[in-house]
Design a protein around this motif. Structure first.
Motif, PDB file in Angstrom:
ATOM      1  N   LYS A 160      49.316  13.544 -38.966  1.00 40.01           N
ATOM      2  CA  LYS A 160      50.023  14.605 -39.969  1.00 40.01           C
ATOM      3  C   LYS A 160      50.271  14.073 -41.443  1.00 40.01           C
ATOM      4  O   LYS A 160      50.110  14.712 -42.177  1.00 40.01           O
ATOM      5  N   ALA A 161      50.519  12.752 -41.473  1.00 37.05           N
ATOM      6  CA  ALA A 161      51.004  12.002 -42.752  1.00 37.05           C
ATOM      7  C   ALA A 161      49.623  12.075 -43.549  1.00 37.05           C
ATOM      8  O   ALA A 161      49.927  12.489 -44.802  1.00 37.05           O
ATOM      9  N   GLY A 162      48.589  11.590 -43.046  1.00 37.19           N
ATOM     10  CA  GLY A 162      47.368  11.673 -43.600  1.00 37.19           C
ATOM     11  C   GLY A 162      46.916  12.996 -44.143  1.00 37.19           C
ATOM     12  O   GLY A 162      46.463  13.319 -45.471  1.00 37.19           O
ATOM     13  N   VAL A 163      47.131  13.919 -43.284  1.00 36.57           N
ATOM     14  CA  VAL A 163      46.566  15.339 -43.758  1.00 36.57           C
ATOM     15  C   VAL A 163      47.480  15.865 -44.742  1.00 36.57           C
ATOM     16  O   VAL A 163      47.058  16.472 -46.140  1.00 36.57           O
ATOM     17  N   SER A 164      48.947  15.559 -44.768  1.00 39.90           N
ATOM     18  CA  SER A 164      49.732  15.981 -45.806  1.00 39.90           C
ATOM     19  C   SER A 164      49.494  15.245 -47.058  1.00 39.90           C
ATOM     20  O   SER A 164      49.702  15.944 -48.129  1.00 39.90           O
ATOM     21  N   THR A 165      49.245  14.005 -47.030  1.00 41.78           N
ATOM     22  CA  THR A 165      48.917  13.527 -48.432  1.00 41.78           C
ATOM     23  C   THR A 165      47.564  14.034 -49.222  1.00 41.78           C
ATOM     24  O   THR A 165      47.841  14.365 -50.343  1.00 41.78           O
ATOM     25  N   PHE A 166      46.864  14.393 -48.265  1.00 41.28           N
ATOM     26  CA  PHE A 166      45.596  14.960 -48.795  1.00 41.28           C
ATOM     27  C   PHE A 166      45.982  16.399 -49.421  1.00 41.28           C
ATOM     28  O   PHE A 166      45.622  16.721 -50.368  1.00 41.28           O
ATOM     29  N   ARG A 167      46.698  17.216 -48.452  1.00 50.10           N
ATOM     30  CA  ARG A 167      47.144  18.620 -48.854  1.00 50.10           C
ATOM     31  C   ARG A 167      47.857  18.464 -50.253  1.00 50.10           C
ATOM     32  O   ARG A 167      47.597  19.392 -51.237  1.00 50.10           O
ATOM     33  N   GLU A 168      48.663  17.493 -50.345  1.00 54.87           N
ATOM     34  CA  GLU A 168      49.615  17.539 -51.477  1.00 54.87           C
ATOM     35  C   GLU A 168      48.591  17.333 -52.675  1.00 54.87           C
ATOM     36  O   GLU A 168      49.012  17.754 -53.700  1.00 54.87           O
ATOM     37  N   ARG A 169      47.788  16.630 -52.845  1.00 51.00           N
ATOM     38  CA  ARG A 169      47.042  16.201 -53.919  1.00 51.00           C
ATOM     39  C   ARG A 169      45.712  17.043 -54.245  1.00 51.00           C
ATOM     40  O   ARG A 169      45.568  17.407 -55.258  1.00 51.00           O
ATOM     41  N   PHE A 170      45.267  17.599 -53.047  1.00 53.17           N
ATOM     42  CA  PHE A 170      43.909  18.474 -53.235  1.00 53.17           C
ATOM     43  C   PHE A 170      44.099  19.690 -52.602  1.00 53.17           C
ATOM     44  O   PHE A 170      42.749  20.248 -52.074  1.00 53.17           O
ATOM     45  N   SER A 171      45.051  20.458 -52.361  1.00 49.33           N
ATOM     46  CA  SER A 171      45.156  21.572 -51.795  1.00 49.33           C
ATOM     47  C   SER A 171      44.309  22.954 -52.142  1.00 49.33           C
ATOM     48  O   SER A 171      43.610  23.695 -51.493  1.00 49.33           O
ATOM     49  N   SER A 172      43.900  22.775 -53.377  1.00 48.04           N
ATOM     50  CA  SER A 172      43.019  23.598 -54.082  1.00 48.04           C
ATOM     51  C   SER A 172      41.449  23.295 -54.037  1.00 48.04           C
ATOM     52  O   SER A 172      40.696  24.214 -54.213  1.00 48.04           O
ATOM     53  N   ARG A 173      41.119  22.251 -53.264  1.00 46.44           N
ATOM     54  CA  ARG A 173      39.703  21.623 -53.259  1.00 46.44           C
ATOM     55  C   ARG A 173      39.215  22.168 -51.787  1.00 46.44           C
ATOM     56  O   ARG A 173      38.130  22.008 -51.441  1.00 46.44           O
ATOM     57  N   ALA A 174      40.293  22.279 -50.805  1.00 46.43           N
ATOM     58  CA  ALA A 174      39.687  22.298 -49.416  1.00 46.43           C
ATOM     59  C   ALA A 174      40.667  23.011 -48.646  1.00 46.43           C
ATOM     60  O   ALA A 174      41.930  22.725 -48.898  1.00 46.43           O
ATOM     61  N   VAL A 175      40.284  23.495 -47.471  1.00 48.71           N
ATOM     62  CA  VAL A 175      41.211  23.989 -46.338  1.00 48.71           C
ATOM     63  C   VAL A 175      41.252  22.791 -45.347  1.00 48.71           C
ATOM     64  O   VAL A 175      40.005  22.731 -44.722  1.00 48.71           O
ATOM     65  N   VAL A 176      42.334  22.510 -44.892  1.00 48.98           N
ATOM     66  CA  VAL A 176      42.399  21.469 -43.898  1.00 48.98           C
ATOM     67  C   VAL A 176      43.246  22.020 -42.589  1.00 48.98           C
ATOM     68  O   VAL A 176      44.545  22.071 -42.930  1.00 48.98           O
ATOM     69  N   THR A 177      42.872  21.880 -41.433  1.00 43.43           N
ATOM     70  CA  THR A 177      43.650  22.376 -40.505  1.00 43.43           C
ATOM     71  C   THR A 177      43.429  21.418 -39.167  1.00 43.43           C
ATOM     72  O   THR A 177      42.440  21.157 -38.836  1.00 43.43           O
ATOM     73  N   ILE A 178      44.673  20.935 -38.853  1.00 48.35           N
ATOM     74  CA  ILE A 178      44.790  20.064 -37.689  1.00 48.35           C
ATOM     75  C   ILE A 178      44.791  21.051 -36.435  1.00 48.35           C
ATOM     76  O   ILE A 178      45.344  21.920 -36.132  1.00 48.35           O
ATOM     77  N   GLY A 179      43.855  20.716 -35.339  1.00 49.70           N
ATOM     78  CA  GLY A 179      43.737  21.435 -34.088  1.00 49.70           C
ATOM     79  C   GLY A 179      45.077  21.396 -33.615  1.00 49.70           C
ATOM     80  O   GLY A 179      45.961  20.459 -33.507  1.00 49.70           O
ATOM     81  N   GLY A 180      45.483  22.709 -33.052  1.00 56.36           N
ATOM     82  CA  GLY A 180      46.807  22.882 -32.425  1.00 56.36           C
ATOM     83  C   GLY A 180      47.720  23.297 -33.355  1.00 56.36           C
ATOM     84  O   GLY A 180      48.871  23.697 -33.129  1.00 56.36           O
ATOM     85  N   GLU A 181      47.509  23.376 -34.664  1.00 51.45           N
ATOM     86  CA  GLU A 181      48.395  24.064 -35.697  1.00 51.45           C
ATOM     87  C   GLU A 181      48.559  25.536 -35.362  1.00 51.45           C
ATOM     88  O   GLU A 181      47.428  26.239 -35.327  1.00 51.45           O
ATOM     89  N   ALA A 182      49.428  26.211 -35.181  1.00 53.98           N
ATOM     90  CA  ALA A 182      49.557  27.716 -35.079  1.00 53.98           C
ATOM     91  C   ALA A 182      49.005  28.205 -36.068  1.00 53.98           C
ATOM     92  O   ALA A 182      48.248  29.184 -35.955  1.00 53.98           O
ATOM     93  N   THR A 183      49.496  28.075 -37.371  1.00 50.88           N
ATOM     94  CA  THR A 183      48.955  28.733 -38.491  1.00 50.88           C
ATOM     95  C   THR A 183      48.632  27.546 -39.690  1.00 50.88           C
ATOM     96  O   THR A 183      49.717  27.073 -39.931  1.00 50.88           O
ATOM     97  N   PRO A 184      47.578  27.505 -40.310  1.00 55.00           N
ATOM     98  CA  PRO A 184      47.489  26.573 -41.464  1.00 55.00           C
ATOM     99  C   PRO A 184      48.344  26.780 -42.564  1.00 55.00           C
ATOM    100  O   PRO A 184      48.581  28.161 -42.802  1.00 55.00           O
ATOM    101  N   PRO A 185      49.166  26.097 -43.111  1.00 57.05           N
ATOM    102  CA  PRO A 185      49.848  26.312 -44.251  1.00 57.05           C
ATOM    103  C   PRO A 185      49.002  26.961 -45.502  1.00 57.05           C
ATOM    104  O   PRO A 185      47.797  26.716 -45.526  1.00 57.05           O
TER     105      PRO A 185
END
Length: 98
Positions: A66-91
């Protein structure tokens, strides 16, 4: 506790490596499988903005994943959609949705 999670990635091709780097920085082991045709079947090289879909298999603590994905999302959220399996709804990834 070590867990394995599938992470789906959809976005600009070069950012797959950036996500892998963020996960590995947290001590997570990652394997990547791009979806679709093999790279060798493309008529030309992929560009920076070409969209790809990939599945990453991440093994490590769920907190580290979760920390690795969060770091990526904070910096590059406009470049990709990343979803961890098991997440109810991607942010919301900061993209303009209409």
């Amino acid at each position: 506790m070590t867990e394995t999670r599938r992470i789906s990635f959809e976005g600009s091709g070069p950012f797959v490596h950036t996500l892998v780097t963020a996960l590995e920085g947290e001590g997570v082991t990652v394997a990547v499988r791009r979806e679709g045709r093999d790279l060798g079947e493309h008529r030309g090289p992929r560009g920076m903005g070409d969209a790809v879909k990939a599945t990453l298999v991440a093994t490590g603590s769920i907190e580290a994943i979760k920390a690795g994905v969060s770091t990526f999302r904070e910096r590059f959220s406009s470049r990709a959609v990343v979803t961890i399996g098991g997440e109810a709804t991607p942010p919301d990834h900061g993209r303009n949705r209409t």
